[in-house]
Design a protein around this motif. Structure first.
Motif, mmCIF file in Angstrom:
data_model
loop_
_atom_site.group_PDB
_atom_site.id
_atom_site.type_symbol
_atom_site.label_atom_id
_atom_site.label_comp_id
_atom_site.label_asym_id
_atom_site.label_seq_id
_atom_site.Cartn_x
_atom_site.Cartn_y
_atom_site.Cartn_z
ATOM 1 N N SER A 1 0.849 -1.193 0.000
ATOM 2 C CA SER A 1 0.000 0.000 0.000
ATOM 3 C C SER A 1 0.877 1.234 0.000
ATOM 4 O O SER A 1 1.969 1.239 0.549
ATOM 5 C CB SER A 1 -0.917 -0.005 1.224
ATOM 6 O OG SER A 1 -0.148 0.165 2.383
ATOM 7 N N GLY A 2 0.394 2.267 -0.613
ATOM 8 C CA GLY A 2 1.159 3.510 -0.700
ATOM 9 C C GLY A 2 0.995 4.369 0.527
ATOM 10 O O GLY A 2 1.494 5.482 0.582
ATOM 11 N N GLN A 3 0.278 3.899 1.524
ATOM 12 C CA GLN A 3 0.023 4.695 2.706
ATOM 13 C C GLN A 3 1.259 4.758 3.597
ATOM 14 O O GLN A 3 1.955 3.777 3.779
ATOM 15 C CB GLN A 3 -1.124 4.090 3.512
ATOM 16 C CG GLN A 3 -2.418 4.028 2.745
ATOM 17 C CD GLN A 3 -3.483 3.278 3.517
ATOM 18 O OE1 GLN A 3 -3.204 2.645 4.527
ATOM 19 N NE2 GLN A 3 -4.707 3.351 3.037
ATOM 20 N N THR A 4 1.503 5.938 4.139
ATOM 21 C CA THR A 4 2.589 6.095 5.090
ATOM 22 C C THR A 4 2.073 5.661 6.449
ATOM 23 O O THR A 4 0.981 6.014 6.848
ATOM 24 C CB THR A 4 3.058 7.558 5.159
ATOM 25 O OG1 THR A 4 3.467 7.940 3.856
ATOM 26 C CG2 THR A 4 4.214 7.717 6.113
ATOM 27 N N SER A 5 2.855 4.905 7.148
ATOM 28 C CA SER A 5 2.444 4.370 8.435
ATOM 29 C C SER A 5 3.472 4.738 9.482
ATOM 30 O O SER A 5 4.633 4.957 9.180
ATOM 31 C CB SER A 5 2.350 2.845 8.307
ATOM 32 O OG SER A 5 2.328 2.245 9.554
ATOM 33 N N VAL A 6 3.014 4.786 10.728
ATOM 34 C CA VAL A 6 3.934 4.988 11.842
ATOM 35 C C VAL A 6 4.997 3.896 11.821
ATOM 36 O O VAL A 6 6.154 4.130 12.135
ATOM 37 C CB VAL A 6 3.155 4.979 13.181
ATOM 38 C CG1 VAL A 6 4.099 4.912 14.349
ATOM 39 C CG2 VAL A 6 2.274 6.209 13.278
ATOM 40 N N ASN A 7 4.598 2.687 11.412
ATOM 41 C CA ASN A 7 5.530 1.566 11.393
ATOM 42 C C ASN A 7 6.696 1.787 10.440
ATOM 43 O O ASN A 7 7.733 1.172 10.596
ATOM 44 C CB ASN A 7 4.807 0.270 11.017
ATOM 45 C CG ASN A 7 3.847 -0.167 12.102
ATOM 46 O OD1 ASN A 7 3.958 0.259 13.237
ATOM 47 N ND2 ASN A 7 2.904 -1.005 11.751
ATOM 48 N N GLN A 8 6.525 2.650 9.437
ATOM 49 C CA GLN A 8 7.619 2.888 8.509
ATOM 50 C C GLN A 8 8.758 3.648 9.177
ATOM 51 O O GLN A 8 9.823 3.791 8.589
ATOM 52 C CB GLN A 8 7.128 3.600 7.261
ATOM 53 C CG GLN A 8 6.301 2.679 6.387
ATOM 54 C CD GLN A 8 5.845 3.342 5.116
ATOM 55 O OE1 GLN A 8 5.789 4.553 5.019
ATOM 56 N NE2 GLN A 8 5.522 2.527 4.133
ATOM 57 N N HIS A 9 8.531 4.145 10.379
ATOM 58 C CA HIS A 9 9.610 4.788 11.127
ATOM 59 C C HIS A 9 10.278 3.812 12.076
ATOM 60 O O HIS A 9 11.295 4.130 12.668
ATOM 61 C CB HIS A 9 9.093 6.012 11.889
ATOM 62 C CG HIS A 9 8.648 7.104 10.979
ATOM 63 N ND1 HIS A 9 9.514 7.828 10.199
ATOM 64 C CD2 HIS A 9 7.412 7.564 10.700
ATOM 65 C CE1 HIS A 9 8.849 8.698 9.490
ATOM 66 N NE2 HIS A 9 7.562 8.564 9.766
ATOM 67 N N CYS A 10 9.686 2.642 12.233
ATOM 68 C CA CYS A 10 10.289 1.600 13.056
ATOM 69 C C CYS A 10 11.323 0.855 12.230
ATOM 70 O O CYS A 10 11.147 0.661 11.027
ATOM 71 C CB CYS A 10 9.233 0.604 13.534
ATOM 72 S SG CYS A 10 8.024 1.320 14.647
#
Length: 195
Positions: free
Chosen positions: A85-94
């Motif tokens: 998915s192209g959505q930015t997630s908080v997890n992408q900073h983990c």
């Protein structure tokens, strides 16, 4: 003379992994698994750091996070059979790191374990990481990387106090042996899973 049982011998690999796990925890990482195994192989330590990419750079992780994010998206796509998915997630900073620990005696034949991280070993670790991400899909959009920790081990001489080498990141003394975390290499290799 009878052979001693395996429990009698020092498991230097396990003790080296213990030292690295403690060091990671002291620098803000959360240990998720130790010796995660599947049919492809084993990963010594899997750890997570929930900080932002800027915080990670400040802690010495010098990997290019955009490259890691791109590679992780490709890894997720292969595992999920579709496009991420192209959505930015908080997890992408983990950051999720798969750590290979090499514990060797000083002066070992394989450059302290560095030579043992062959391309074949990297592929095995990468495939094992893919299995981990398939079992824990909530972590599939984390930034992933593969780190290597080099630990040296030497027998302590009775009655003398061993000096910790200046370059050691951490050390421990167990059962007459000294362990030194000599080097921690973030993003040591970047191999994607083969389909």
């Amino acid at each position: 003379m009878a052979n001693l049982p395996p429990s009698h011998y020092l498991d230097s690999g396990q003790l080296g992994e213990d030292l690295v796990a403690k060091w990671l925890e002291s620098t803000g990482w959360v240990i998720l698994h130790r010796r995660f195994a599947c049919r492809w192989g084993e990963i010594d330590i899997i750890a997570q750091n929930p900080g932002s990419p800027e915080e990670q750079r400040g802690k010495g992780a010098e990997a290019d996070n955009s490259s890691l994010r791109t590679q992780n998206s490709a890894l997720s796509e292969k595992l999920q059979g579709g496009s991420p998915s192209g959505q930015t997630s908080v997890n992408q900073h983990c950051i999720l790191t798969f750590v290979e620990v090499k514990t060797r005696k000083l002066g070992s034949w394989d450059a302290g374990g560095r030579s043992a991280i062959t391309l074949q070993k990297q592929v095995k670790i990468s495939r094992t990481a893919g299995i981990f991400l398939a079992e824990y899909p909530e972590k599939a959009d984390y930034i992933c990387r593969f780190d290597v920790a080099i630990v040296s081990c030497q027998r302590s001489l009775q009655g003398t106090r061993s000096k910790v080498p200046q370059e050691a990141l951490a050390s421990s003394s167990i059962a007459g042996y000294q362990f030194y975390l000599q080097e921690y290499i973030p993003a040591a290799f970047d191999v994607l899973i083969d389909s």
